[in-house]
Each structure stands twice: as C-alpha cells, then as structure tokens.
Design an enzyme around this catalytic site. Structure first.
Site, PDB file in Angstrom:
ATOM      1  N   GLU A 125      -2.556   4.531 115.606  1.00  0.00           N
ATOM      2  CA  GLU A 125      -3.818   5.180 115.217  1.00  0.00           C
ATOM      3  C   GLU A 125      -3.710   5.740 113.796  1.00  0.00           C
ATOM      4  OE1 GLU A 125      -3.070   6.928 119.617  1.00  0.00           O
ATOM      5  OE2 GLU A 125      -4.207   8.202 118.255  1.00  0.00           O
ATOM      6  N   ARG A 161     -16.986  10.340 119.991  1.00  0.00           N
ATOM      7  CA  ARG A 161     -16.838   9.119 120.823  1.00  0.00           C
ATOM      8  C   ARG A 161     -17.651   9.177 122.116  1.00  0.00           C
ATOM      9  NH1 ARG A 161     -10.836   9.569 123.697  1.00  0.00           N
ATOM     10  NH2 ARG A 161     -11.113  11.668 124.561  1.00  0.00           N
ATOM     11  N   HIS A 183      -8.509   5.770 116.910  1.00  0.00           N
ATOM     12  CA  HIS A 183      -7.508   5.772 117.993  1.00  0.00           C
ATOM     13  C   HIS A 183      -7.377   4.363 118.615  1.00  0.00           C
ATOM     14  CE1 HIS A 183      -5.652   6.839 121.820  1.00  0.00           C
ATOM     15  NE2 HIS A 183      -5.647   8.126 121.552  1.00  0.00           N
ATOM     16  N   ARG A 206     -12.453   3.654 127.445  1.00  0.00           N
ATOM     17  CA  ARG A 206     -10.964   3.594 127.425  1.00  0.00           C
ATOM     18  C   ARG A 206     -10.527   2.258 126.825  1.00  0.00           C
ATOM     19  NH1 ARG A 206      -7.301   7.141 127.348  1.00  0.00           N
ATOM     20  NH2 ARG A 206      -8.115   8.197 129.196  1.00  0.00           N
ATOM     21  N   ASP A 215       4.632   9.226 122.624  1.00  0.00           N
ATOM     22  CA  ASP A 215       3.416   9.890 122.142  1.00  0.00           C
ATOM     23  C   ASP A 215       3.806  10.699 120.909  1.00  0.00           C
ATOM     24  OD1 ASP A 215       0.788  11.797 123.839  1.00  0.00           O
ATOM     25  OD2 ASP A 215       0.989  11.043 121.779  1.00  0.00           O
TER      26      ASP A 215
HETATM   27  O1  TA6 Z   1      -3.297   9.637 120.685  1.00  0.00           O
HETATM   28  C1  TA6 Z   1      -2.444   9.894 121.783  1.00  0.00           C
HETATM   29  C2  TA6 Z   1      -3.140  10.894 122.699  1.00  0.00           C
HETATM   30  O2  TA6 Z   1      -3.344  12.122 122.053  1.00  0.00           O
HETATM   31  C3  TA6 Z   1      -2.288  11.048 123.958  1.00  0.00           C
HETATM   32  O3  TA6 Z   1      -1.685  12.303 124.012  1.00  0.00           O
HETATM   33  C4  TA6 Z   1      -3.303  10.837 125.083  1.00  0.00           C
HETATM   34  O4  TA6 Z   1      -3.926  12.054 125.407  1.00  0.00           O
HETATM   35  C5  TA6 Z   1      -4.243   9.854 124.404  1.00  0.00           C
HETATM   36  O5  TA6 Z   1      -4.420  10.392 123.105  1.00  0.00           O
HETATM   37  C6  TA6 Z   1      -5.519   9.557 125.139  1.00  0.00           C
HETATM   38  O6  TA6 Z   1      -6.370  10.633 125.086  1.00  0.00           O
HETATM   39  P1  TA6 Z   1      -7.752  10.471 125.890  1.00  0.00           P
HETATM   40  O7  TA6 Z   1      -8.482  11.744 125.675  1.00  0.00           O
HETATM   41  O8  TA6 Z   1      -8.472   9.272 125.315  1.00  0.00           O
HETATM   42  O9  TA6 Z   1      -7.357  10.211 127.324  1.00  0.00           O
END
Ligand code: TA6
Length: 287
Positions: free
Chosen positions: A259, A87, A155, A64, A200
């Site tokens: 991102e 990932r 991301h 994370r 988002d």
């Molecule tokens: O990029 C934004 C997103 O798609 C959000 O909707 C949220 O889900 C974030 O990615 C994090 O996703 P993750 O699977 O890393 O918790």
C-alpha cells in the site's frame, strides 16, 4: 486490435453502480462506492487485483479487496470506522478522457458525508487511468482556514499465485512499525521480504518503488509512487483470515497488500488552500 475504449455503466454486486472500463490493452471495474477499483487485468494476463469472494457490497461498509481509498485517517480511531470514511460512501464520476496512448482516465469527486462534519473543509478528487498500466491519483485540497492533518493510503490488494512463493523487494534499510509486535520499531534488513505468518508492517520515510515477485504466476508487479512516504505490507495469514467475516479462510494464500500512502508519523499537515497528491502506478512484467 480494438481501436477505442468503451465504458459500460451497470449495477454490480449489491446493486451498487459499477463502471466497466475496456481499453485495447486492459479491462477494469470501478464501483462508485468508495471510487473503488475492484478489477484490473491486462489482456492475456492474470487479474492484477484480489477481490474477496466474501466481500460486502453495501453503503457504509468497505469492499474487501481491490484498491480501498484510505482517508482521512489510517488505522483505528476512537468510536469511528477503521481507515477513515472515504471508502464507505459513493463518489461521483465527473469526467472521462481517452488519452493519445488509448488509455482512459476517469475523474471522481467526493461529496462530503456526515462523518466529515467537524473536519476542516476539504475537497477530494481521484483520477484512475486504465491502460497498459493502472495509475491512481488522490488529490486533497484544504478548503478551510485551518491546517488539515490527514493520512492517506491506497490500500491495494494484489492477486498472487501462492503467498509462500511471493517476495516483496525495495524496502531494505527502511524503518518500519511492526503491528504484529505492538508497533515495535524495526529496520528492514531483507532485500526480499517473504511471508510465513501474519505480516503487518508500516514502512516509514520511504519513497522507493517496490516489486512483488510472484514465482507461481511467473510475474513481477511494479509499484511506483509519488507523494508517498509510507509503504504498508500486509497479509492476515490463517488466524486473522478466520476472524474476518468478509474474507475467506483460505484467501490469504492468494493475496498480498502493498500500500502506498502517508501514514502514522508520515501523516501530512496541509496548510489552508494547499493541495496534497498521492500517486501510484501499477505495472507488470514477466520473470
Ligand atoms: O493495512 C493493513 C491494515 O491496517 C491491517 O492492520 C488490517 O487492519 C488491514 O489494514 C485491513 O483493515 P480493514 O479495515 O480493511 O479490515
């Protein structure tokens, strides 16, 4: 001033293999798990990347923070992991090069995991260049005899001083899908996007350079990209932060995701033998 770079192989959190990269200009940390860049810091500056203090560090789970490689799909997929499988598995370090400007380039390759079964055969390479700036390049080759439909996204989680003193520029005029409002399609009208709640948004059809303006840390983060038609902007805010077990309740205050990728209607269709390249260059400047 140091004359050359240095790479130290060690065990990081969760005992996962970790590369510590030192150059005369900056330092970085990269886990083989997900070829995940978790740290980048120019000498004398605040860290560029945010890493949650509650992150998991285990096979099959994403880290994370830092720069998760999202591939071969973005978002949810029926019965599968969110954001693809690149990932969640180890990559292999294949090459290390020192460049004339004293930056260091590391080349990684992705051994296909079981989840890739059923997918057209592909190979994935990832190049990370650590120097004055941080450059990342994800290269996918369609090794099959059929079209490979893919989404890709770097991301990136950025450290900020305080989210309410942050704006993002470069997206005015771009269409976006607003995930907070059921993927409603909207057009960005703001020169500077600010944050006052869960945000988002997947901006589509945009190749623009974006900038994070951080009034508290008194710095700008410049996000240049090549081979990318989508930019995603995300902050989970209070309620979503509380729902994420690998993210501190207050951590939304100190991060923002901007991102670079090709997602949703910008997904790519790669013909047999063709190569896709997604490149992002991250640099900083004062305000
Ligand atoms: O990029 C934004 C997103 O798609 C959000 O909707 C949220 O889900 C974030 O990615 C994090 O996703 P993750 O699977 O890393 O918790």
């Amino acid at each position: 001033m140091e004359k050359s770079g240095l790479i130290i192989f060690s065990k990081g959190n969760g005992g996962l293999p970790l590369l510590k990269v030192h150059t005369p200009m900056s330092d970085a940390e990269i886990y083989l798990h997900g070829a995940h860049v978790t740290h980048f810091q120019r000498k004398g500056e605040e860290p560029l990347l945010f890493l949650s203090g509650s992150s998991r560090f285990e096979e099959g789970q994403p880290i994370r923070g830092g720069i998760p490689i999202i591939f071969p799909w973005f978002g949810p997929r029926e019965g599968k992991l969110m954001h693809g499988f690149a990932r969640n598995h180890p990559w292999e370090l294949k090459e290390i090069d020192t460049n004339p400007d004293q930056s260091i380039t590391l080349a990684f390759e992705f051994p296909l995991p079981a989840e890739a079964t059923g997918f057209p055969k592909f190979s994935a390479k990832y190049f990370v260049t650590v120097g004055e700036s941080l450059t990342l390049q994800l290269q996918i080759v369609n090794e099959s005899l059929e079209n490979l439909t893919l989404e890709d996204c770097l991301h990136t989680y950025f450290t900020v001083g305080e989210i309410s003193a942050v704006t993002v520029s470069g997206l005015k005029g771009a269409d976006y899908l607003d995930k907070v409002e059921g993927l409603a399609r909207k057009k960005e009208t703001a020169e500077q996007i600010s944050f006052s709640g869960e945000t988002d948004r997947a901006y589509l059809g945009t190749t623009a350079t974006t900038e994070i303006h951080d009034a508290k840390l008194r710095r700008r983060i410049i996000i240049e990209k090549e081979g990318s038609r989508s930019t995603v902007v995300w902050n989970p805010w209070i309620a979503k932060a509380k729902l994420m077990p690998d993210f501190g309740d207050e951590e939304y205050l100190r991060m923002v995701c901007v991102e670079a990728g090709n997602v949703l209607e910008n997904r790519r269709v790669l013909a047999p033998g063709n190569v896709s390249s997604l490149k992002m260059r991250l640099s900083t400047a004062g305000i």
